[in-house]
Scaffold this active site. Structure first.
Site, PDB file in Angstrom:
ATOM      1  N   ASP A 127       0.796  -1.232   0.000  1.00 31.72           N
ATOM      2  CA  ASP A 127       0.000   0.000   0.000  1.00 31.72           C
ATOM      3  C   ASP A 127       0.825   1.277   0.000  1.00 31.72           C
ATOM      4  OD1 ASP A 127       1.046  -0.069   2.553  1.00 31.72           O
ATOM      5  OD2 ASP A 127      -0.865   0.037   3.606  1.00 31.72           O
ATOM      6  N   HIS A 128       2.110   1.209   0.312  1.00 32.11           N
ATOM      7  CA  HIS A 128       2.908   2.423   0.518  1.00 32.11           C
ATOM      8  C   HIS A 128       3.649   2.917  -0.723  1.00 32.11           C
ATOM      9  CE1 HIS A 128       2.140   2.388   4.765  1.00 32.11           C
ATOM     10  NE2 HIS A 128       3.093   3.266   5.028  1.00 32.11           N
ATOM     11  N   ASP A 192       3.585  -0.768  11.385  1.00 29.78           N
ATOM     12  CA  ASP A 192       3.109   0.552  10.988  1.00 29.78           C
ATOM     13  C   ASP A 192       2.501   1.198  12.218  1.00 29.78           C
ATOM     14  OD1 ASP A 192       2.300   2.191   8.252  1.00 29.78           O
ATOM     15  OD2 ASP A 192       0.889   2.525   9.904  1.00 29.78           O
ATOM     16  N   ARG A 474      -1.920  12.602  10.151  1.00 29.42           N
ATOM     17  CA  ARG A 474      -0.624  13.181  10.482  1.00 29.42           C
ATOM     18  C   ARG A 474      -0.359  14.354   9.550  1.00 29.42           C
ATOM     19  NH1 ARG A 474       3.139   8.349  11.537  1.00 29.42           N
ATOM     20  NH2 ARG A 474       1.954   8.291  13.479  1.00 29.42           N
ATOM     21  N   SER A 669       5.886   7.784  12.902  1.00 30.93           N
ATOM     22  CA  SER A 669       5.776   6.470  12.287  1.00 30.93           C
ATOM     23  C   SER A 669       6.562   5.405  13.040  1.00 30.93           C
ATOM     24  CB  SER A 669       6.272   6.570  10.844  1.00 30.93           C
ATOM     25  OG  SER A 669       6.309   5.318  10.234  1.00 30.93           O
ATOM     26  N   ARG A 671       8.708   3.758  11.718  1.00 33.57           N
ATOM     27  CA  ARG A 671       9.812   3.682  10.761  1.00 33.57           C
ATOM     28  C   ARG A 671      11.112   3.157  11.362  1.00 33.57           C
ATOM     29  NH1 ARG A 671       9.088   8.808   7.606  1.00 33.57           N
ATOM     30  NH2 ARG A 671       7.063   7.793   7.516  1.00 33.57           N
TER      31      ARG A 671
END
Length: 781
Positions: A127-128, A192, A474, A669, A671
């Site tokens: 999806d990213h 995520d 965000r 995030s 991340r």
């Protein structure tokens, strides 16, 4: 490689690992599958009940819902030390979910572990990597072409190691989970930060880094600091223009971006029943913006209705049988309690530049005029993992339909992002998509798109001051379009639609009038739409790849010359010495999110290549020395240059370095790259006033030292030209501060104390060089 059974036995002895796929073996009482994609993996409410009863007897007090689900998944409920906010819990999550940007590194780490199969049901969701440019179908075709190497890696790795694979176009990970995998009482971890979306269906769903996911996929007990519990009591009921999004926008304004750190936010009270299941998911999703571990709602009839509508009536029936364990006990204690009367709650819009700057819609125009924020709205964007449900699209279409009836279209550009292929197909069938197109909208691909910076924006130039409004979660500086002058505001989809039609922040749909094509004034009525489609959902295209039963012939190729993928090399082991004369790479001023540390947008294409993506290290962080981003002094040459270049120079010359940060460092995030990159380029420690939860854990997993000033004022004692020595690592122990010697260029020194939150296991990660290194050590024992 050792035989599969031998590897399992070794891990069991070393780590206390449960038997692989134990759920499918032991659950004989109520055989209800977790999902129809995994018919042999069963929901273990019986085990949840057993564990809850053990803990309840030990604690001898009423339990919150959060405690029931979390403690119900303890590895050893009889012996586990439990103290909110202090002890570390060893947990057995039910499943893992990974989006494609983070799944690359997670799967690369899993491959490095040497294990042949995942131990729990796991999925990958593409999806990213789909950039919004021209529209859904064209953007999807382009993404499949550009990202073919990455998609092939993820698909083959999923097939090889037993992971389900959702192809590009399937939709956003969190919507897919809500539609197919979340259920009341589940403990799910996802790579995520918005994984808490699943709390809308009564699960404890927690965002983590890829190394945490590898632990769970390897069958190792997963560690989590025992969360505090913040209660949010809802009374009254939602009506009119007020939406579920306004609940979390209000909560964000109350708690701020770090007010939920270390806590689960648990919603309860009579007002809960006025919120749809997908509305509850919206609230839980954006709970990530207050730093919360996760958020959750109690099981109720709205969840039951959603489960039935999404083909999981058997799960709803089973949840009914165990309902007492899926709601909080009467008289349970919350560490903090907030009360919100939904009858009095007004539509909100938060921003710009931070998701906790809350304004009622009625006031934001006046505030914008006072602050000099652009009133003219250039783009309105609805959708994303936060607000892309059928109900969201229906309420937006209801607003758009009124405008069309008076001959109006959007004054602002307008985009629509369906949350999943199922949502896209259903809103096309039921006419919502066409209404939104007629009012001026463009329907984008079922993907994250502009929400995460995947937006090829053409209407402005970089540096041009402008305003956008979104239904996203965000709105950090530059997040959506890489333009630091874009003032991004977050609100509900229906408010976005109304503002896009009016074209200005000065418009309040509750009180203000629009002028129709015939010159007559009219006021928009509050939108009304079905919570779920009256007919069944249209599933759309089949986009799921089952892992094969026999994967022995499956190959996973990573080219040594690839610019997108890179096999991992182990990080160096700690040398047993204190860290002497660390150079300060950068002293960060103010907010430093994971977007500042490891930017997204165009950098997403390097998420599987650690060396290449490390070229974005801290390029968005503001250097206190000169007030600039991506400009730091090289302590050797005395020249200013980009942060990554300076870090590489230090690494080449054997100079170990440290970052000094401000409050809530690493906010945002999940991340993991924000921790991998500094480790890869020679960083040894990050010293800040405070950390965001996920980032602090990610740093520990990669063998870095996340440390905090015992006295936050000590931040001011350190200057970019100083050198630091961290002492006490030989006697590194939980709860024992470390000493830091600050060496100033003039020869003077100061000593300060640094706190940490390491436990014994995490100290072992540091000594081994990383959590993955430690896992390998245990396999070899």
């Amino acid at each position: 490689m050792a035989p599969y059974s031998l590897l399992v036995t070794r891990l069991q002895k070393a780590l206390g690992v449960r038997q692989y796929h134990v759920a499918s073996v032991l659950c004989q009482r109520a055989k209800v599958a977790m999902s129809h994609f995994e018919p042999n993996e069963y929901i273990r409410y019986d085990l949840l009940e057993k564990n809850i009863n053990i803990v309840r007897k030990r604690l001898n007090r009423p339990l919150t819902l959060s405690e029931k689900i979390v403690y119900g998944h303890l590895d050893d409920p009889a012996k586990q030390e439990i103290e909110r906010g202090k002890t570390y819990l060893r947990l057995r999550p039910d499943r893992v979910a990974m989006q494609d940007a983070t799944a690359q590194m997670a799967m690369l780490q899993f491959i490095s572990s040497g294990l042949p199969k995942v131990a729990v049901p796991s999925t990958i969701h593409c999806d990213h990597l789909i950039e919004a440019q021209l529209g859904g179908e064209k953007d999807l075709r382009r993404a499949k072409d550009i990202n073919q190497e990455v998609y092939n890696f993820l698909a083959t790795a999923g097939a090889k190691y037993g992971v389900g694979f959702w192809r590009p176009g399937s939709g956003i990970i969190h919507q897919i989970i809500l539609e197919n995998y979340a259920y009341p009482g589940v403990l799910l971890i996802g790579t995520d930060s918005h994984t808490p979306n699943g709390g809308g269906l009564g699960g404890i769903c927690i965002g983590v880094g890829g190394a945490d996911a590898v632990d769970v996929m390897a069958g190792i007990p997963w560690e989590l600091k025992c969360p505090k519990v913040i209660g949010v009591k809802l009374t009254g009921s939602l009506s009119g223009w007020t939406s579920p999004k306004d609940v979390i926008l209000k909560v964000a304004g109350i708690l701020t971006v770090k007010g939920g750190t270390g806590a689960i936010v648990e919603y309860h009270g009579p007002g809960v029943d006025s919120i749809s299941c997908t509305g509850m998911a919206t609230i839980c999703n954006m709970g990530a913006e207050i730093g919360a571990t996760t958020s959750v709602f109690p099981y109720n009839h709205r969840m039951k209705k959603y489960l039935s509508k999404t083909g999981r009536e058997d799960i709803a029936k089973l949840a009914d049988e165990y309902k007492d364990h899926l709601v909080p006990d009467p008289g349970c204690h919350y560490d903090q309690l907030i009360e919100i009367n939904l009858n009095e709650l007004k539509p909100h819009i938060n921003g710009p530049f931070t998701p906790d700057l809350a304004h009622p819609v009625a006031e934001v125009g006046t505030v914008a005029e006072k602050e000099g924020w652009p009133l003219d709205i250039r783009v309105g964007l609805i959708g994303s993992c936060t607000n892309s449900s059928y109900e969201d699209m229906g309420r937006s279409a209801a607003v758009a339909k009124q405008a069309l009836a008076h001959g109006l279209k959007c004054k602002s550009q307008f985009t629509i992002t369906p949350g999943s292929e199922q949502i896209r197909a259903t809103i096309e069938r039921d006419g919502y998509a066409q209404i939104l197109r007629e009012v001026g909208g463009i329907v984008l691909a079922n993907a994250c798109g502009p929400c995460i910076g995947q937006w090829d924006r053409k209407d402005i130039k970089k540096g041009e001051k402008n305003t956008i409004v979104t239904s996203y979660n965000r709105n950090f500086t530059g997040r959506n379009d890489a333009n630091p002058e874009t003032h991004a505001f977050v609100t509900s989809p229906e408010i976005v639609t109304a503002l896009a039609i009016a074209g200005t922040l000065k418009f309040n749909p509750e009180t203000d009038f629009l002028t129709g094509k015939d010159g007559k004034k009219f006021k928009l009525e509050a939108p009304d739409a079905d919570e779920l489609p009256q007919a069944e959902f249209d599933p759309g295209q089949d986009t799921y790849q089952h892992p094969p039963k026999d994967s022995s012939g499956q190959r996973v190729d990573v080219s040594p010359t690839s610019q997108r993928l890179q096999l991992l090399e182990p990080f160096d082991k700690w040398d047993g010495k204190d860290l002497e004369d660390l150079q300060i790479l950068i002293k960060v001023k103010g907010k430093c999110t994971t977007d500042h540390i490891s930017a997204a947008g165009p950098w997403l294409k390097f998420r599987g290549h650690l060396d290449n993506i490390s070229n974005n290290l801290l390029i968005g962080a503001i250097n206190v020395e000169n007030g600039k981003a991506n400009s730091v002094r090289n302590a050797v040459t005395q020249e200013f240059g980009p942060v990554p270049d300076t870090a590489r120079y230090y690494k080449k010359h054997g100079i170990r370095w440290v970052v000094i940060g401000d409050e809530n460092y690493g906010e945002g995030s999940s991340r993991e790259h924000a921790a991998l990159e500094p480790r890869h380029l020679g960083g040894r420690a990050i010293i800040t006033k405070s950390f965001a939860r996920i980032h602090e854990t990610n740093l520990k997993k990669q063998g870095l030292l996340p440390l905090t000033f015992a006295d936050p004022a000590d931040y001011n004692k350190i200057h970019p030209v100083d050198k630091l020595t961290i002492q006490g690592l030989k006697d590194f122990a939980p709860g024992k501060p470390l000493k830091c010697i600050i060496k100033h260029p003039n020869g003077t020194q100061e000593t300060i104390l640094l706190n940490h939150t390491f436990n014994e296991t995490q100290i072992e990660w540091f000594r081994a060089g990383s959590a993955l290194n430690r896992m390998k050590e245990l396999q070899q024992q």
